[in-house]
Write a protein that holds these residues in place. Structure first.
Motif, PDB file in Angstrom:
ATOM      1  N   GLY A 154       0.721  -1.296  -0.170  1.00 15.32           N
ATOM      2  CA  GLY A 154       0.094  -0.083  -0.004  1.00 15.32           C
ATOM      3  C   GLY A 154       0.837   1.194   0.040  1.00 15.32           C
ATOM      4  N   GLY A 207      -0.307   3.370  -2.816  1.00 18.07           N
ATOM      5  CA  GLY A 207      -1.643   3.596  -2.513  1.00 18.07           C
ATOM      6  C   GLY A 207      -1.785   4.959  -1.592  1.00 18.07           C
ATOM      7  N   GLN A 208      -0.845   4.999  -0.810  1.00 17.84           N
ATOM      8  CA  GLN A 208      -0.994   6.271   0.157  1.00 17.84           C
ATOM      9  C   GLN A 208      -0.528   7.547  -0.533  1.00 17.84           C
ATOM     10  OE1 GLN A 208       2.095   5.320   3.058  1.00 17.84           O
ATOM     11  NE2 GLN A 208       0.534   4.649   4.666  1.00 17.84           N
ATOM     12  N   GLU A 221      -3.969   8.282  -2.357  1.00 12.27           N
ATOM     13  CA  GLU A 221      -4.844   8.806  -1.338  1.00 12.27           C
ATOM     14  C   GLU A 221      -4.416  10.316  -1.028  1.00 12.27           C
ATOM     15  OE1 GLU A 221      -6.028   6.234   1.430  1.00 12.27           O
ATOM     16  OE2 GLU A 221      -6.537   7.740   2.917  1.00 12.27           O
ATOM     17  N   GLU A 222      -3.242  10.629  -0.721  1.00  8.49           N
ATOM     18  CA  GLU A 222      -2.949  12.131  -0.591  1.00  8.49           C
ATOM     19  C   GLU A 222      -3.266  12.949  -1.424  1.00  8.49           C
ATOM     20  OE1 GLU A 222       1.233  11.375   1.116  1.00  8.49           O
ATOM     21  OE2 GLU A 222       0.377  10.386   2.538  1.00  8.49           O
ATOM     22  N   GLN A 272      -3.257  -0.077   7.104  1.00  6.08           N
ATOM     23  CA  GLN A 272      -3.371   1.329   6.862  1.00  6.08           C
ATOM     24  C   GLN A 272      -4.868   1.921   6.875  1.00  6.08           C
ATOM     25  OE1 GLN A 272      -2.251   2.328   2.883  1.00  6.08           O
ATOM     26  NE2 GLN A 272      -0.299   1.619   3.054  1.00  6.08           N
ATOM     27  N   ASP A 273      -5.798   0.915   6.689  1.00  9.38           N
ATOM     28  CA  ASP A 273      -7.090   1.562   7.209  1.00  9.38           C
ATOM     29  C   ASP A 273      -7.474   2.785   6.400  1.00  9.38           C
ATOM     30  OD1 ASP A 273      -8.918   1.129  10.306  1.00  9.38           O
ATOM     31  OD2 ASP A 273      -9.439   0.549   8.133  1.00  9.38           O
ATOM     32  N   SER A 274      -7.218   2.708   5.057  1.00  8.09           N
ATOM     33  CA  SER A 274      -7.361   3.772   4.140  1.00  8.09           C
ATOM     34  C   SER A 274      -8.728   4.151   3.715  1.00  8.09           C
ATOM     35  CB  SER A 274      -6.857   3.249   2.620  1.00  8.09           C
ATOM     36  OG  SER A 274      -7.076   4.283   1.618  1.00  8.09           O
ATOM     37  N   ASP A 275      -8.616   5.633   3.779  1.00  4.05           N
ATOM     38  CA  ASP A 275     -10.006   6.293   3.530  1.00  4.05           C
ATOM     39  C   ASP A 275     -10.641   6.243   2.145  1.00  4.05           C
ATOM     40  OD1 ASP A 275     -10.075   9.318   5.802  1.00  4.05           O
ATOM     41  OD2 ASP A 275     -10.667   7.048   6.238  1.00  4.05           O
ATOM     42  N   THR A 276      -9.674   6.074   1.240  1.00  2.00           N
ATOM     43  CA  THR A 276     -10.136   6.131  -0.011  1.00  2.00           C
ATOM     44  C   THR A 276      -9.844   4.913  -0.835  1.00  2.00           C
ATOM     45  OG1 THR A 276      -8.409   7.187  -0.990  1.00  2.00           O
ATOM     46  CG2 THR A 276     -10.174   8.594  -0.263  1.00  2.00           C
ATOM     47  N   GLY A 277      -9.146   3.812  -0.395  1.00  2.00           N
ATOM     48  CA  GLY A 277      -8.368   2.897  -1.051  1.00  2.00           C
ATOM     49  C   GLY A 277      -9.113   1.420  -0.721  1.00  2.00           C
TER      50      GLY A 277
END
Lengths: 310, 122
Positions: free
Chosen positions: A60, A63-64, A67-68, A89-94
């Motif tokens: 990820g 991915g970060q 997201e940023e 990571q518990d991504s908000d958008t991924g």
């Protein structure tokens, strides 16, 4: 150090401990971030949140960056261990998906605004089981890639080819399914910094982005300049047309020496001394003197072209 | 796994005619609350598989969605918000996706859907 691709298949190589190591290595994090940022720059996405597919998303890291930048993304990878790390990571958008890109990307047609892939697609070239055929996998991958992209979407796939032939193989497969584009090689003269990006589009008129070259002065001793289109330019860019023309003719050009260096080497010096030239005669006389033979002294007439034949 | 992802997925089995929308069986789900990005929702609405949206909404018990959507809804603030809540904020932690054509199942564990097939099916 052997490449990961020749050690084990990716789902086994990237096991739990390797995945941990990968994700916590500050060097790896920095490199992946840089590559992802560069890939996004090349994608040229519109200035709004987009829906991106990250192929071979690993732990990820890429991915970060997505997201940023404000985008929503789906990441797919074949290694469950890497995906577990990414899930933390518990991504908000991924979102994450366990998938084998060589089986074809499991997505609906015309779904994504853009595609990135960081250091992943070279894995398609290695056969990890008796029933895995790299050419078939490459074909399934690129055919499905063609389908899941929206018509105005582009793909930027950074990869590490083991050989120039492998890079050409990958690019040709992409071309065969109907993509326009080519390979952009950033920093082609640095073995460490050199990065290959396969840039793909549907537009016939698409021009790949300009490569980064780093320092402009190329030292005479620098090596590893790889020609994709038959030109040994500082920024090597291979478009599909040029690659098609060069196919079967790809060679690693090794070191591109300039004229001066060439003349200083042993073979270079030999080439200068054309047979029966003045230099050659003088050289031969010196050689014979060295062997102790009786040789006439050199004068202004030595090796001079005689005016008339006898 | 978000419902936006569910809407994007397709069954990769060889020979499948369409392979979506995948049927959704939920064992465990969570609801988040994230920042709404109206531009994004408006951008993806035209490319969503609406039948899949209805399947997902039915599975999670999300009521009130129209049978089909039209462009006037793009200006409806409440509709955009509802789509965000449905597609982005709902996470399927455990469940199963099923292909409507082949019956092949794809498990969802720890929020990650498993789409890997045995080589013989590809």
């Amino acid at each position: 150090m052997s490449r990961p691709e020749t050690t084990a298949p990716p789902e086994l190589f990237y096991n739990e401990s390797e995945a941990r190591k990968y994700d916590s290595s500050s060097r790896m994090i920095k490199i992946q971030e840089e590559i992802t940022t560069r890939a996004m720059e090349m994608l040229g996405l519109p200035n709004r949140p987009c829906y991106i597919l990250d192929i071979g998303c690993g732990s990820g890291l890429s991915g970060q960056v997505l997201e940023e930048a404000g985008h929503y993304w789906v990441g797919c990878d074949i290694s469950s261990s890497m995906l577990s790390v990414a899930a933390e990571q518990d991504s908000d958008t991924g979102d994450l998906c366990h998938a084998d890109m060589g089986q074809g990307l499991p997505f609906r047609p015309a779904t994504f605004d853009g595609i990135v892939s960081i250091s992943a697609i070279q894995w398609l070239c290695y056969s990890n089981a008796a029933d895995q055929d790299p050419k078939l996998r490459l074909n399934r991958f690129f055919s499905s890639l063609y389908t899941v992209m929206k018509r105005d979407a582009k793909a930027v796939l950074q990869f590490y080819p083991e050989t120039p032939e492998q890079a050409v193989l990958i690019a040709q497969c992409a071309s065969r399914v109907g993509f326009s584009g080519g390979i952009v090689v950033d920093y082609p003269n640095s073995s460490k910094a050199k990065k290959h990006y396969l840039c793909l589009s549907f537009e016939r008129s698409y021009h790949v982005p300009r490569a980064l070259t780093g320092a402009e002065t190329m030292s005479v001793a620098s090596g590893g300049a790889m020609s994709m289109a038959g030109s040994a330019a500082a920024s090597a860019v291979g478009t599909f047309d040029a690659l098609a023309a060069a196919s079967g003719n790809v060679s690693v050009l090794g070191r591109e020496r300039d004229e001066k260096t060439r003349r200083m080497t042993k073979n270079g010096r030999k080439a200068l001394r054309k047979k029966h030239s003045v230099e050659w005669v003088r050289h031969k006389k010196e050689q014979m003197r060295g062997r102790g033979k009786a040789v006439k002294n050199d004068s202004k007439y030595t090796g001079r072209k005689r005016p008339t034949p006898f | 796994m978000r419902l936006l992802t569910h809407n994007s997925l397709k069954c990769p089995v060889k020979g499948v005619a369409k392979g979506y929308p995948l049927q959704l069986t939920i064992v465990d789900m969570e609801v988040d609350e994230t920042e709404v990005k109206p531009d994004f929702i408006r951008g993806i609405l035209p490319s969503l598989e609406w039948e899949g949206v209805l399947v997902a909404a039915a599975a999670v018990g999300f009521d009130g969605l129209p049978e089909s959507w039209d462009t006037s809804l793009l200006d409806d603030r409440d509709f955009i918000l509802a789509m965000h809540r449905l597609l982005i904020d709902i996470h399927i932690v455990e469940g199963v996706l099923t292909c409507p054509e082949t019956g092949r199942t794809f498990p969802i564990k720890g929020g990650i859907v498993d789409m890997v097939l045995p080589e013989s099916d590809v």
